[in-house]
Design a protein around this motif. Structure first.
Motif, PDB file in Angstrom:
ATOM      1  N   ARG A 113      52.227  40.406  49.078  1.00  0.00           N
ATOM      2  CA  ARG A 113      51.168  41.262  49.425  1.00  0.00           C
ATOM      3  C   ARG A 113      51.387  42.488  49.243  1.00  0.00           C
ATOM      4  NH1 ARG A 113      47.973  39.235  47.738  1.00  0.00           N
ATOM      5  NH2 ARG A 113      46.518  40.804  48.287  1.00  0.00           N
ATOM      6  N   ARG A 114      52.503  43.176  49.734  1.00  0.00           N
ATOM      7  CA  ARG A 114      52.883  44.362  49.313  1.00  0.00           C
ATOM      8  C   ARG A 114      53.024  44.724  47.991  1.00  0.00           C
ATOM      9  NH1 ARG A 114      57.563  47.899  51.555  1.00  0.00           N
ATOM     10  NH2 ARG A 114      56.560  49.850  51.402  1.00  0.00           N
ATOM     11  N   ALA A 115      53.390  43.902  46.793  1.00  0.00           N
ATOM     12  CA  ALA A 115      53.424  44.125  45.414  1.00  0.00           C
ATOM     13  C   ALA A 115      51.989  44.541  44.965  1.00  0.00           C
ATOM     14  CB  ALA A 115      54.202  42.829  44.642  1.00  0.00           C
ATOM     15  N   ALA A 116      50.927  43.305  45.560  1.00  0.00           N
ATOM     16  CA  ALA A 116      49.668  43.520  45.252  1.00  0.00           C
ATOM     17  C   ALA A 116      49.024  44.804  45.515  1.00  0.00           C
ATOM     18  CB  ALA A 116      48.814  42.360  45.675  1.00  0.00           C
ATOM     19  N   GLU A 117      49.295  45.361  46.598  1.00  0.00           N
ATOM     20  CA  GLU A 117      48.781  46.688  47.391  1.00  0.00           C
ATOM     21  C   GLU A 117      49.174  47.632  46.593  1.00  0.00           C
ATOM     22  OE1 GLU A 117      49.726  46.260  51.575  1.00  0.00           O
ATOM     23  OE2 GLU A 117      48.500  44.583  51.608  1.00  0.00           O
TER      24      GLU A 117
ATOM     25  N   VAL B 131      55.425  40.019  41.701  1.00  0.00           N
ATOM     26  CA  VAL B 131      54.570  40.755  40.915  1.00  0.00           C
ATOM     27  C   VAL B 131      53.768  39.645  40.303  1.00  0.00           C
ATOM     28  CG1 VAL B 131      54.089  41.894  38.768  1.00  0.00           C
ATOM     29  CG2 VAL B 131      55.442  42.891  40.699  1.00  0.00           C
ATOM     30  N   LEU B 132      54.322  38.516  39.704  1.00  0.00           N
ATOM     31  CA  LEU B 132      53.558  37.413  39.049  1.00  0.00           C
ATOM     32  C   LEU B 132      53.043  36.674  40.147  1.00  0.00           C
ATOM     33  CD1 LEU B 132      56.363  36.317  36.472  1.00  0.00           C
ATOM     34  CD2 LEU B 132      54.373  37.421  36.149  1.00  0.00           C
ATOM     35  N   LEU B 133      53.270  36.876  41.228  1.00  0.00           N
ATOM     36  CA  LEU B 133      52.665  35.837  42.235  1.00  0.00           C
ATOM     37  C   LEU B 133      51.527  36.966  43.080  1.00  0.00           C
ATOM     38  CD1 LEU B 133      55.417  34.032  44.035  1.00  0.00           C
ATOM     39  CD2 LEU B 133      53.449  32.831  42.817  1.00  0.00           C
ATOM     40  N   SER B 134      51.040  37.865  42.441  1.00  0.00           N
ATOM     41  CA  SER B 134      50.120  38.786  43.282  1.00  0.00           C
ATOM     42  C   SER B 134      49.004  38.703  43.218  1.00  0.00           C
ATOM     43  CB  SER B 134      50.747  40.390  42.934  1.00  0.00           C
ATOM     44  OG  SER B 134      50.398  40.476  41.557  1.00  0.00           O
ATOM     45  N   ARG B 135      48.487  37.637  42.435  1.00  0.00           N
ATOM     46  CA  ARG B 135      46.979  37.402  42.192  1.00  0.00           C
ATOM     47  C   ARG B 135      47.009  35.777  43.062  1.00  0.00           C
ATOM     48  NH1 ARG B 135      43.736  40.339  37.708  1.00  0.00           N
ATOM     49  NH2 ARG B 135      44.151  42.445  38.217  1.00  0.00           N
ATOM     50  N   SER B 136      48.127  35.316  43.296  1.00  0.00           N
ATOM     51  CA  SER B 136      47.737  33.750  44.052  1.00  0.00           C
ATOM     52  C   SER B 136      47.699  33.957  45.374  1.00  0.00           C
ATOM     53  CB  SER B 136      49.258  33.378  43.780  1.00  0.00           C
ATOM     54  OG  SER B 136      49.678  33.180  42.407  1.00  0.00           O
TER      55      SER B 136
ATOM     56  N   GLY C 129      41.800  42.028  31.865  1.00  0.00           N
ATOM     57  CA  GLY C 129      42.555  42.234  33.211  1.00  0.00           C
ATOM     58  C   GLY C 129      43.071  40.973  34.083  1.00  0.00           C
ATOM     59  N   ARG C 130      43.529  39.891  33.148  1.00  0.00           N
ATOM     60  CA  ARG C 130      44.388  39.118  33.808  1.00  0.00           C
ATOM     61  C   ARG C 130      45.544  39.437  33.942  1.00  0.00           C
ATOM     62  NH1 ARG C 130      40.406  35.436  30.800  1.00  0.00           N
ATOM     63  NH2 ARG C 130      41.518  36.386  29.025  1.00  0.00           N
ATOM     64  N   LEU C 131      46.566  38.884  34.903  1.00  0.00           N
ATOM     65  CA  LEU C 131      47.846  39.316  35.132  1.00  0.00           C
ATOM     66  C   LEU C 131      48.503  38.450  34.171  1.00  0.00           C
ATOM     67  CD1 LEU C 131      50.059  40.534  36.715  1.00  0.00           C
ATOM     68  CD2 LEU C 131      49.965  38.670  38.312  1.00  0.00           C
ATOM     69  N   THR C 132      49.400  39.018  33.260  1.00  0.00           N
ATOM     70  CA  THR C 132      49.982  38.216  32.073  1.00  0.00           C
ATOM     71  C   THR C 132      51.685  38.249  32.307  1.00  0.00           C
ATOM     72  OG1 THR C 132      48.600  39.409  30.531  1.00  0.00           O
ATOM     73  CG2 THR C 132      50.188  38.021  29.493  1.00  0.00           C
ATOM     74  N   ALA C 133      52.069  39.418  32.735  1.00  0.00           N
ATOM     75  CA  ALA C 133      53.466  39.536  32.740  1.00  0.00           C
ATOM     76  C   ALA C 133      54.091  40.453  33.645  1.00  0.00           C
ATOM     77  CB  ALA C 133      54.131  39.974  31.143  1.00  0.00           C
ATOM     78  N   ALA C 134      55.290  40.613  34.147  1.00  0.00           N
ATOM     79  CA  ALA C 134      55.636  41.708  34.796  1.00  0.00           C
ATOM     80  C   ALA C 134      56.877  42.200  34.098  1.00  0.00           C
ATOM     81  CB  ALA C 134      56.351  40.814  36.267  1.00  0.00           C
ATOM     82  N   VAL C 135      57.123  43.556  34.169  1.00  0.00           N
ATOM     83  CA  VAL C 135      58.146  44.237  33.462  1.00  0.00           C
ATOM     84  C   VAL C 135      58.901  44.713  34.370  1.00  0.00           C
ATOM     85  CG1 VAL C 135      56.627  46.476  33.208  1.00  0.00           C
ATOM     86  CG2 VAL C 135      58.455  45.988  31.730  1.00  0.00           C
ATOM     87  N   ALA C 136      60.135  44.542  34.471  1.00  0.00           N
ATOM     88  CA  ALA C 136      61.230  44.959  35.547  1.00  0.00           C
ATOM     89  C   ALA C 136      62.483  45.612  34.828  1.00  0.00           C
ATOM     90  CB  ALA C 136      61.611  43.537  36.138  1.00  0.00           C
ATOM     91  N   LEU C 137      62.907  46.281  35.981  1.00  0.00           N
ATOM     92  CA  LEU C 137      64.359  47.079  35.681  1.00  0.00           C
ATOM     93  C   LEU C 137      65.318  46.150  36.536  1.00  0.00           C
ATOM     94  CD1 LEU C 137      63.456  50.874  35.693  1.00  0.00           C
ATOM     95  CD2 LEU C 137      65.044  49.829  34.052  1.00  0.00           C
ATOM     96  N   GLY C 138      66.260  45.875  36.231  1.00  0.00           N
ATOM     97  CA  GLY C 138      67.448  45.260  36.868  1.00  0.00           C
ATOM     98  C   GLY C 138      68.783  45.599  36.986  1.00  0.00           C
TER      99      GLY C 138
ATOM    100  N   ALA D 103      63.169  46.053  40.026  1.00  0.00           N
ATOM    101  CA  ALA D 103      62.075  46.699  40.393  1.00  0.00           C
ATOM    102  C   ALA D 103      60.979  46.431  39.150  1.00  0.00           C
ATOM    103  CB  ALA D 103      61.754  48.318  40.487  1.00  0.00           C
ATOM    104  N   ALA D 104      59.615  45.844  39.806  1.00  0.00           N
ATOM    105  CA  ALA D 104      58.749  45.289  38.636  1.00  0.00           C
ATOM    106  C   ALA D 104      57.482  45.803  38.781  1.00  0.00           C
ATOM    107  CB  ALA D 104      58.874  43.852  38.775  1.00  0.00           C
ATOM    108  N   ALA D 105      56.629  45.693  37.865  1.00  0.00           N
ATOM    109  CA  ALA D 105      55.239  45.945  37.749  1.00  0.00           C
ATOM    110  C   ALA D 105      54.409  45.260  36.839  1.00  0.00           C
ATOM    111  CB  ALA D 105      55.015  47.514  37.185  1.00  0.00           C
ATOM    112  N   PRO D 106      53.317  45.034  37.290  1.00  0.00           N
ATOM    113  CA  PRO D 106      52.394  43.934  36.482  1.00  0.00           C
ATOM    114  C   PRO D 106      51.695  44.492  35.092  1.00  0.00           C
ATOM    115  CG  PRO D 106      51.191  45.047  38.119  1.00  0.00           C
ATOM    116  CD  PRO D 106      52.265  45.613  38.249  1.00  0.00           C
ATOM    117  N   VAL D 107      51.870  43.471  34.099  1.00  0.00           N
ATOM    118  CA  VAL D 107      51.113  43.998  32.785  1.00  0.00           C
ATOM    119  C   VAL D 107      49.915  42.839  32.763  1.00  0.00           C
ATOM    120  CG1 VAL D 107      51.594  43.674  30.409  1.00  0.00           C
ATOM    121  CG2 VAL D 107      53.351  44.301  31.908  1.00  0.00           C
TER     122      VAL D 107
END
Lengths: 253, 253
Positions: free
Chosen positions: B178-182, B147-152, B208-217, B199-203
């Motif tokens: 790519r899958r995370a970005a899509e 998720v944190l790489l999804s805009r790289s 609108g800049r990607l700042t963080a990922a929130v994740a369940l582990g 499992a993670a999602a972007p914050v």
């Protein structure tokens, strides 16, 4: 690894100085602000910011501003585990505050040519001495300074006094330090800041080394000779109890 | 101030690396231990320790051992004020943990080529994913990394993948990113450590800049496709709520 690294000390000091520019009033900084605040060339600041980012000590928010980095979170944990006093010691600081009529209590250690507050119990009076944990104060001023210098020799005390505003201050500081060493505590009035007084006593480690100074601080108007004479016994008791408890700076761990 | 300071970056990095040798298992260190742990010449370690003492980042206990210095207390306060989430955001992390069946929840930001946990809510299961605030993890592994790489771009992701153990990992990481970005979230199984899934999602920030990922582990055995499908809606809700609340890394301050 090359031995010659003359820039090492200066670079680290400069990085620390840059981080010190972030505080409650300046939680974020732009490169331009850092250039103004440090007086360093922009190229130097940019490189330093980049280095600090790589180390996690600064974090780019993405809007052109940097904030203290998430790498500091690990250091915060380190600081906490090293300097957190056991509950029994904190209870002693609280008890001293009460015995001192509700004045604030602070525990100070020497750090280079400064003293740093590593623990405190804030007083209950409406006019009170407020010091934050982590705050740095000069060693040449205040009762806690006298106590922390009470095992230093004349040359060392003179060097510390040279950092103060008064070129004639060395003799006076030496006299105060000697007095603190002789009677085992010290009192000061307005040395660091007009209107603030303090009384301090030494805390030792298990091997008898001077580790810290415990101090009561408050407005000079409440630190009359009579009042000071009244709470010095409690101050000395507290210092002895803290010595017996140990654990300052993670001693014994 | 001289511009040429080629040692600057290295000196600061080395100082940070030296401090990283102090942890719960090693709350104090002797020079000899530091020489062994770093592989640096004794003279270099002695000079570095002296520098760190001067800056307050190390403190000599007097018994030949050094501990993290009281100067870190100020940095601890800085880290706390910058990274402390508002109560409402912490409540969201707690609610996600509950919605996820008691799994642990972490909030990660990118720091250089790593990700750092900046907030968490520990799960309630007896077998649980435990991550401490301030812990650094590789960016090339795990759902939060994707998720944190999804805009790289491809080159940046390839560079991150090169730090992983698998020379063939770049294509796989790019596919996951790519899958995370899509689809706007990601799931991972045992990428960083066998038996752990996430499992993670972007914050995002207000711009609108990607700042963080929130994740369940949690353990892979509990992250079945069915279970993941069940808690992804709550994960996405939480990420949106955190985006709306802002304030990660002191944003807005």
């Amino acid at each position: 690894m090359p031995e010659a690294d003359p820039g090492g000390v200066r670079s680290v000091q400069r990085a620390v100085d840059l981080l010190a520019l972030y505080d409650a009033e300046h939680p974020s900084r732009s490169v331009r602000e850092l250039v103004t605040a440090t007086g360093l060339p922009k190229s130097t600041v940019v490189r330093l910011v980049h280095t600090l980012e790589q180390c996690g000590l600064l974090w780019s928010r993405g809007d052109g501003r940097t904030v203290p980095g998430p790498g500091l979170l690990r250091w915060a944990e380190l600081a906490r585990t090293t300097w957190q006093l056991p509950e029994e010691a904190l209870a002693r600081l609280r008890a001293l505050s009460e015995a001192g009529g509700g004045e604030s209590v602070g525990l100070y250690v020497r750090q280079g040519d400064a003293r740093v507050c590593v623990a405190r119990h804030e007083g209950t009076r409406s006019l009170r001495h407020v010091v934050h944990v982590g705050a740095e104060m000069p060693l040449w001023a205040g009762a806690a300074g006298h106590v922390l210098l009470s095992r230093s020799d004349h040359a060392a005390v003179t060097a510390v006094a040279a950092q103060g505003p008064d070129p004639e201050g060395a003799a006076l500081l030496w006299e105060r330090v000697r007095r603190a060493a002789e009677r085992g505590w010290s009192v000061s009035h307005g040395e660091r800041e007009a209107g603030i007084s303090g009384a301090a006593a030494p805390v030792f480690d298990a091997e008898g080394r001077l580790t810290a100074a415990v101090a009561l601080g408050g407005p000079t108007v409440r630190f009359t000779d009579e009042a000071v004479a009244g709470f010095v016994p409690a101050l000395l008791d507290t210092a002895r109890a803290l010595t017996a408890l140990g654990s300052i700076g993670g001693t014994g761990r």
